[in-house]
Design a protein around this motif. Structure first.
Motif, PDB file in Angstrom:
ATOM      1  N   GLY A  39      36.183  20.005  30.099  1.00  0.00           N
ATOM      2  CA  GLY A  39      36.587  18.516  29.725  1.00  0.00           C
ATOM      3  C   GLY A  39      37.925  18.827  29.509  1.00  0.00           C
ATOM      4  O   GLY A  39      38.138  17.865  30.289  1.00  0.00           O
ATOM      5  N   ARG A  40      39.015  18.947  28.926  1.00  0.00           N
ATOM      6  CA  ARG A  40      40.520  18.991  28.913  1.00  0.00           C
ATOM      7  C   ARG A  40      40.761  18.621  30.646  1.00  0.00           C
ATOM      8  O   ARG A  40      41.638  18.644  30.381  1.00  0.00           O
ATOM      9  CB  ARG A  40      40.949  20.058  28.038  1.00  0.00           C
ATOM     10  CG  ARG A  40      41.109  19.864  26.510  1.00  0.00           C
ATOM     11  CD  ARG A  40      42.062  20.778  25.884  1.00  0.00           C
ATOM     12  NE  ARG A  40      43.391  20.094  26.273  1.00  0.00           N
ATOM     13  CZ  ARG A  40      44.373  20.574  25.223  1.00  0.00           C
ATOM     14  NH1 ARG A  40      44.779  21.262  25.341  1.00  0.00           N
ATOM     15  NH2 ARG A  40      45.704  20.373  26.216  1.00  0.00           N
ATOM     16  N   ALA A  41      40.348  19.582  30.779  1.00  0.00           N
ATOM     17  CA  ALA A  41      41.429  20.189  32.428  1.00  0.00           C
ATOM     18  C   ALA A  41      40.867  18.597  33.584  1.00  0.00           C
ATOM     19  O   ALA A  41      41.253  18.347  34.146  1.00  0.00           O
ATOM     20  CB  ALA A  41      39.962  21.198  33.101  1.00  0.00           C
ATOM     21  N   ARG A  88      29.483  21.415  12.478  1.00  0.00           N
ATOM     22  CA  ARG A  88      29.836  20.187  11.031  1.00  0.00           C
ATOM     23  C   ARG A  88      29.733  20.501   9.669  1.00  0.00           C
ATOM     24  O   ARG A  88      29.617  19.676   8.742  1.00  0.00           O
ATOM     25  CB  ARG A  88      28.902  19.130  11.715  1.00  0.00           C
ATOM     26  CG  ARG A  88      28.866  18.037  12.503  1.00  0.00           C
ATOM     27  CD  ARG A  88      27.637  17.206  12.370  1.00  0.00           C
ATOM     28  NE  ARG A  88      27.990  16.899  13.777  1.00  0.00           N
ATOM     29  CZ  ARG A  88      27.350  17.221  15.298  1.00  0.00           C
ATOM     30  NH1 ARG A  88      27.296  18.207  15.058  1.00  0.00           N
ATOM     31  NH2 ARG A  88      27.655  16.088  16.567  1.00  0.00           N
ATOM     32  N   SER A  89      29.220  22.014   9.308  1.00  0.00           N
ATOM     33  CA  SER A  89      28.885  22.398   7.657  1.00  0.00           C
ATOM     34  C   SER A  89      30.214  22.689   7.364  1.00  0.00           C
ATOM     35  O   SER A  89      30.537  22.847   5.971  1.00  0.00           O
ATOM     36  CB  SER A  89      28.329  23.922   8.345  1.00  0.00           C
ATOM     37  OG  SER A  89      29.283  24.917   9.316  1.00  0.00           O
ATOM     38  N   SER A  90      31.329  22.596   7.643  1.00  0.00           N
ATOM     39  CA  SER A  90      32.628  22.121   7.115  1.00  0.00           C
ATOM     40  C   SER A  90      33.615  21.182   6.771  1.00  0.00           C
ATOM     41  O   SER A  90      33.033  20.350   7.780  1.00  0.00           O
ATOM     42  CB  SER A  90      33.435  23.264   7.457  1.00  0.00           C
ATOM     43  OG  SER A  90      33.986  23.341   8.627  1.00  0.00           O
ATOM     44  N   ARG A  91      34.277  20.970   5.747  1.00  0.00           N
ATOM     45  CA  ARG A  91      34.978  19.334   6.135  1.00  0.00           C
ATOM     46  C   ARG A  91      35.613  19.035   7.569  1.00  0.00           C
ATOM     47  O   ARG A  91      35.629  18.001   7.441  1.00  0.00           O
ATOM     48  CB  ARG A  91      36.162  19.314   4.970  1.00  0.00           C
ATOM     49  CG  ARG A  91      36.967  18.289   5.040  1.00  0.00           C
ATOM     50  CD  ARG A  91      37.582  17.910   3.376  1.00  0.00           C
ATOM     51  NE  ARG A  91      36.788  18.026   2.568  1.00  0.00           N
ATOM     52  CZ  ARG A  91      37.529  18.029   1.525  1.00  0.00           C
ATOM     53  NH1 ARG A  91      38.739  18.100   1.086  1.00  0.00           N
ATOM     54  NH2 ARG A  91      36.057  17.056   0.399  1.00  0.00           N
ATOM     55  N   ARG A  92      36.478  20.322   7.882  1.00  0.00           N
ATOM     56  CA  ARG A  92      37.109  20.133   9.442  1.00  0.00           C
ATOM     57  C   ARG A  92      35.774  20.981  10.088  1.00  0.00           C
ATOM     58  O   ARG A  92      35.509  21.763  10.087  1.00  0.00           O
ATOM     59  CB  ARG A  92      38.918  21.150   8.825  1.00  0.00           C
ATOM     60  CG  ARG A  92      39.429  20.562  10.457  1.00  0.00           C
ATOM     61  CD  ARG A  92      40.576  21.691  10.559  1.00  0.00           C
ATOM     62  NE  ARG A  92      41.409  21.297  11.528  1.00  0.00           N
ATOM     63  CZ  ARG A  92      42.325  20.395  11.648  1.00  0.00           C
ATOM     64  NH1 ARG A  92      41.848  19.518  10.863  1.00  0.00           N
ATOM     65  NH2 ARG A  92      42.879  20.564  13.105  1.00  0.00           N
ATOM     66  N   LEU A  93      36.380  20.017  11.016  1.00  0.00           N
ATOM     67  CA  LEU A  93      35.213  20.031  12.239  1.00  0.00           C
ATOM     68  C   LEU A  93      35.798  21.260  13.005  1.00  0.00           C
ATOM     69  O   LEU A  93      36.665  21.742  12.980  1.00  0.00           O
ATOM     70  CB  LEU A  93      34.442  19.088  13.242  1.00  0.00           C
ATOM     71  CG  LEU A  93      34.163  17.797  12.200  1.00  0.00           C
ATOM     72  CD1 LEU A  93      33.484  16.819  13.401  1.00  0.00           C
ATOM     73  CD2 LEU A  93      32.926  18.238  11.607  1.00  0.00           C
ATOM     74  N   ALA A  94      34.849  22.139  14.247  1.00  0.00           N
ATOM     75  CA  ALA A  94      34.587  23.471  14.542  1.00  0.00           C
ATOM     76  C   ALA A  94      34.424  23.300  15.420  1.00  0.00           C
ATOM     77  O   ALA A  94      33.288  22.886  15.487  1.00  0.00           O
ATOM     78  CB  ALA A  94      35.176  24.720  14.286  1.00  0.00           C
ATOM     79  N   LEU A  95      34.660  24.378  16.827  1.00  0.00           N
ATOM     80  CA  LEU A  95      33.681  23.764  17.997  1.00  0.00           C
ATOM     81  C   LEU A  95      32.523  25.288  18.169  1.00  0.00           C
ATOM     82  O   LEU A  95      33.211  26.021  17.320  1.00  0.00           O
ATOM     83  CB  LEU A  95      34.886  23.183  19.241  1.00  0.00           C
ATOM     84  CG  LEU A  95      35.510  22.988  20.012  1.00  0.00           C
ATOM     85  CD1 LEU A  95      36.484  23.151  21.007  1.00  0.00           C
ATOM     86  CD2 LEU A  95      34.712  21.479  19.942  1.00  0.00           C
ATOM     87  N   THR A  96      31.859  24.891  18.595  1.00  0.00           N
ATOM     88  CA  THR A  96      30.603  25.727  18.580  1.00  0.00           C
ATOM     89  C   THR A  96      31.154  27.200  19.807  1.00  0.00           C
ATOM     90  O   THR A  96      31.818  26.590  20.881  1.00  0.00           O
ATOM     91  CB  THR A  96      29.314  25.616  18.975  1.00  0.00           C
ATOM     92  OG1 THR A  96      28.903  25.248  19.752  1.00  0.00           O
ATOM     93  CG2 THR A  96      28.840  24.940  17.811  1.00  0.00           C
ATOM     94  N   PRO A  97      31.008  27.968  20.195  1.00  0.00           N
ATOM     95  CA  PRO A  97      31.130  28.891  21.600  1.00  0.00           C
ATOM     96  C   PRO A  97      30.751  27.478  23.065  1.00  0.00           C
ATOM     97  O   PRO A  97      31.479  27.507  23.684  1.00  0.00           O
ATOM     98  CB  PRO A  97      30.099  30.107  21.641  1.00  0.00           C
ATOM     99  CG  PRO A  97      30.002  30.407  20.188  1.00  0.00           C
ATOM    100  CD  PRO A  97      29.863  29.267  19.359  1.00  0.00           C
ATOM    101  N   ALA A  98      29.643  26.996  22.426  1.00  0.00           N
ATOM    102  CA  ALA A  98      29.343  26.366  23.875  1.00  0.00           C
ATOM    103  C   ALA A  98      30.451  25.389  24.010  1.00  0.00           C
ATOM    104  O   ALA A  98      30.989  24.403  24.635  1.00  0.00           O
ATOM    105  CB  ALA A  98      28.024  25.764  23.791  1.00  0.00           C
ATOM    106  N   GLY A  99      30.556  24.694  22.594  1.00  0.00           N
ATOM    107  CA  GLY A  99      31.890  23.179  22.386  1.00  0.00           C
ATOM    108  C   GLY A  99      32.555  23.796  23.020  1.00  0.00           C
ATOM    109  O   GLY A  99      33.436  22.996  23.922  1.00  0.00           O
ATOM    110  N   ARG A 100      33.307  24.774  22.519  1.00  0.00           N
ATOM    111  CA  ARG A 100      34.486  25.106  23.354  1.00  0.00           C
ATOM    112  C   ARG A 100      34.830  25.984  24.544  1.00  0.00           C
ATOM    113  O   ARG A 100      35.699  25.002  25.609  1.00  0.00           O
ATOM    114  CB  ARG A 100      34.897  26.585  22.165  1.00  0.00           C
ATOM    115  CG  ARG A 100      36.237  27.727  23.037  1.00  0.00           C
ATOM    116  CD  ARG A 100      37.773  26.836  22.741  1.00  0.00           C
ATOM    117  NE  ARG A 100      37.491  26.990  21.829  1.00  0.00           N
ATOM    118  CZ  ARG A 100      39.108  25.729  21.452  1.00  0.00           C
ATOM    119  NH1 ARG A 100      39.499  25.521  22.438  1.00  0.00           N
ATOM    120  NH2 ARG A 100      38.650  26.023  20.023  1.00  0.00           N
ATOM    121  N   THR A 101      33.534  25.798  25.369  1.00  0.00           N
ATOM    122  CA  THR A 101      33.642  25.600  26.239  1.00  0.00           C
ATOM    123  C   THR A 101      33.564  24.964  27.437  1.00  0.00           C
ATOM    124  O   THR A 101      34.367  24.504  28.170  1.00  0.00           O
ATOM    125  CB  THR A 101      32.588  26.161  27.295  1.00  0.00           C
ATOM    126  OG1 THR A 101      31.903  28.027  26.950  1.00  0.00           O
ATOM    127  CG2 THR A 101      31.778  27.178  28.530  1.00  0.00           C
TER     128      THR A 101
END
Length: 290
Positions: free
Chosen positions: A70-72, A52-65
């Motif tokens: 989750g998508r699948a 949450r450190s920038s205006r556009r949120l980005a996934l952490t490595p754990a979040g990406r996993t």
């Protein structure tokens, strides 16, 4: 707290949209409610999932996993729900001018016997794909290849062509006619893309092209008035009668091919069973000339 589908959907949507504001709008939630859902998911897994450190949120490595899993998971759930909903509704077989002629009733009877929990519903749609293009049907019997790469098209058999003549036409009492005997007539088409148009006449003498009507009923009525004739495949002659129209076989016209078409990605789980049933029905000499 167990992880629920709504938690996974929140993470996936936030990642896809890039902001909580856009994700909340897509999920029809308030921003605080979506933020709380994400926080509960992070609390459950014990790691930070979104940076949450920038205006556009980005996934952490754990979040990406977790996002990939989750998508699948959500895709499998959505597919399972779609298949379940499809099973609960009839299998829709489209057609325009005719289904399988005299074998339509045998198909319906055998299907009801062999698949009692999946009703087979016939739907007439007067366009080239008989409802497949609009999603109104799951499979269709057509008499011209739609040429659509999204459809799988199976040739079934061929049918003789018949002239549809007013009952007071001089040729209406004949057992058969030739193309040359019809070349001075006006030909009414029931669809602009019909395969039973003037192109059937391969020499220079061809009938004049009349107006293209909207459906087979209008086509029959126009012919019955007496100002024009029509040409149709045997299935139409078998399936449609009119007190003012007589069908006479055209001895030298090239036959029409009957196809079974369905989406390459079936819209009903019983589509493969229907393909098998139709292929079994039309195998052998099941369609003698009318």
């Amino acid at each position: 707290m167990d992880v629920e589908l709504r938690h996974l959907r929140a993470l996936v949507t936030i990642a896809d949209e890039g902001t909580v504001t856009a994700a909340a709008a897509r999920l029809h939630l308030t921003q605080p409610a979506l933020s709380r859902t994400l926080a509960r998911l992070e609390h459950h897994v014990g790691v930070t999932l979104v940076d949450r450190s920038s205006r556009r949120l980005a996934l952490t490595p754990a979040g990406r996993t977790l996002y990939d899993h989750g998508r699948a998971i959500l895709a499998h759930v959505d597919a399972a729900l779609a298949d379940t909903a499809a099973v609960s509704r009839p299998l829709r077989l489209g057609y325009s001018c005719a289904v399988l002629g005299r074998s339509t009733v045998p198909l319906l009877r055998s299907w009801r016997r062999d698949h009692p929990h999946v009703p087979l519903e016939l739907r007439r749609r007067d366009e080239g794909t008989a409802g497949l293009a609009t999603g109104e049907t799951d499979a269709a019997v057509v008499r011209a290849d739609p040429g659509d790469p999204r459809l799988r098209v199976l040739p079934l058999y061929t049918e003789d062509r018949f002239a549809a003549l007013p009952d007071n036409h001089p040729l209406a009492t004949r057992p058969e006619v030739t193309l040359a005997e019809l070349s001075d007539e006006t030909l009414t088409l029931w669809r602009e893309d019909s395969t039973s148009g003037p192109a059937l006449w391969e020499d220079t003498r061809r009938p004049a092209a009349g107006a293209a009507v909207q459906d087979v009923d209008e086509w029959l009525n126009v012919i019955a008035v007496g100002d024009s004739i029509g040409v149709a495949a045997a299935g139409t002659a078998e399936s449609h009668t009119h007190p003012g129209v007589r069908f006479v076989r055209i001895a030298d016209a090239r036959p029409a091919t009957v196809y079974l078409a369905h989406p390459t990605q079936p819209t009903h789980p019983s589509t493969p069973d229907l393909v098998t049933a139709v292929k079994e029905l039309v195998s052998g000499d099941a369609f003698p000339a009318v």
